[in-house]
Design an enzyme around this catalytic site. Structure first.
Site, PDB file in Angstrom:
ATOM      1  N   SER A 242       0.861  -1.177   0.000  1.00 13.58           N
ATOM      2  CA  SER A 242       0.000   0.000   0.000  1.00 13.58           C
ATOM      3  C   SER A 242       0.900   1.230   0.000  1.00 13.58           C
ATOM      4  CB  SER A 242      -0.902   0.004   1.239  1.00 13.58           C
ATOM      5  OG  SER A 242      -1.680   1.180   1.286  1.00 13.58           O
TER       6      SER A 242
ATOM      7  N   GLU B  60      -8.819   4.054   2.235  1.00 17.73           N
ATOM      8  CA  GLU B  60      -9.646   2.846   2.235  1.00 17.73           C
ATOM      9  C   GLU B  60      -8.764   1.607   2.379  1.00 17.73           C
ATOM     10  OE1 GLU B  60     -13.002   2.083   2.322  1.00 17.73           O
ATOM     11  OE2 GLU B  60     -13.190   4.208   2.755  1.00 17.73           O
ATOM     12  N   GLU B  61      -7.600   1.615   1.721  1.00 18.12           N
ATOM     13  CA  GLU B  61      -6.665   0.490   1.841  1.00 18.12           C
ATOM     14  C   GLU B  61      -6.229   0.301   3.289  1.00 18.12           C
ATOM     15  OE1 GLU B  61      -3.271   0.793  -0.745  1.00 18.12           O
ATOM     16  OE2 GLU B  61      -4.538   1.026  -2.517  1.00 18.12           O
ATOM     17  N   ILE B  62      -5.789   1.378   3.958  1.00 17.18           N
ATOM     18  CA  ILE B  62      -5.303   1.225   5.327  1.00 17.18           C
ATOM     19  C   ILE B  62      -6.425   0.794   6.254  1.00 17.18           C
ATOM     20  CG2 ILE B  62      -5.502   3.665   6.010  1.00 17.18           C
ATOM     21  CD1 ILE B  62      -2.808   1.110   7.108  1.00 17.18           C
TER      22      ILE B  62
END
Length: 174
Positions: A27, A93-95
């Site tokens: 990420s 959103e990834e984290i």
């Protein structure tokens, strides 16, 4: 802290290790590190035989659900925090998804603080925290996600990781 983009395969892919497709999910904020640190890290992992998902095919405008599925399909997530990471709703959103997978399934998370202070990530301050000062402008349509993103950033910054200060020269010859 479930993401509104959760897929139907979420619990089955992590509960069954044989269904995990990647060793590592990377990420990162492309504008900051795609052609520098993260590119070198991805190349290093590949040379060591580690299958790492590096977002080369999924670009902005493509399906976010597919990207979040890659997180679920990974054993480990490496998060490269950089100055503009929090400018991206996708990164946030990834984290959020990464921390959800850590809490629900024990996914290993390794944060790297690349030219950004750990405390700025933890507290969403300094240049890193600037997008949170004007949420309506920075994240139109995503304002309701901001509390979960902040919580995920704070949680991630308190996981043991690596700090790479701005003036440090690094080498991936491990």
């Amino acid at each position: 802290m479930a993401s509104p983009y959760s897929s139907s395969s979420s619990s089955s892919s992590l509960l069954d290790p044989s269904r995990r497709q990647y060793d590592v999910f990377l990420s990162f904020r492309g504008i900051d590190t795609r052609h520098s640190f993260t590119c070198y890290l991805h190349d290093f992992l590949r040379r060591k035989g580690i299958d790492a998902f590096f977002d080369e095919q999924l670009r902005k405008g493509n399906d976010l659900v597919a990207l979040l599925d890659r997180i679920e399909q990974s054993k480990i997530s490496i998060v490269v925090f950089s100055e503009n990471y929090a400018n991206s709703a996708w990164c946030l959103e990834e984290i959020s998804k990464i921390i959800e997978c850590r809490e629900r399934f024990g996914q290993v998370v390794l944060p790297i603080f690349y030219k950004v202070r750990k405390s700025d990530v933890e507290n969403q301050t300094g240049d890193f925290g600037a997008p949170f000062e004007s949420v309506d402008e920075s994240f139109p349509g995503f304002q309701h996600r901001v509390p979960a993103w902040k919580e995920a950033l704070t949680t991630a910054s308190n996981i043991a990781g690596y700090v790479l200060p701005e003036k440090r020269y690094f080498s991936l010859h491990l």
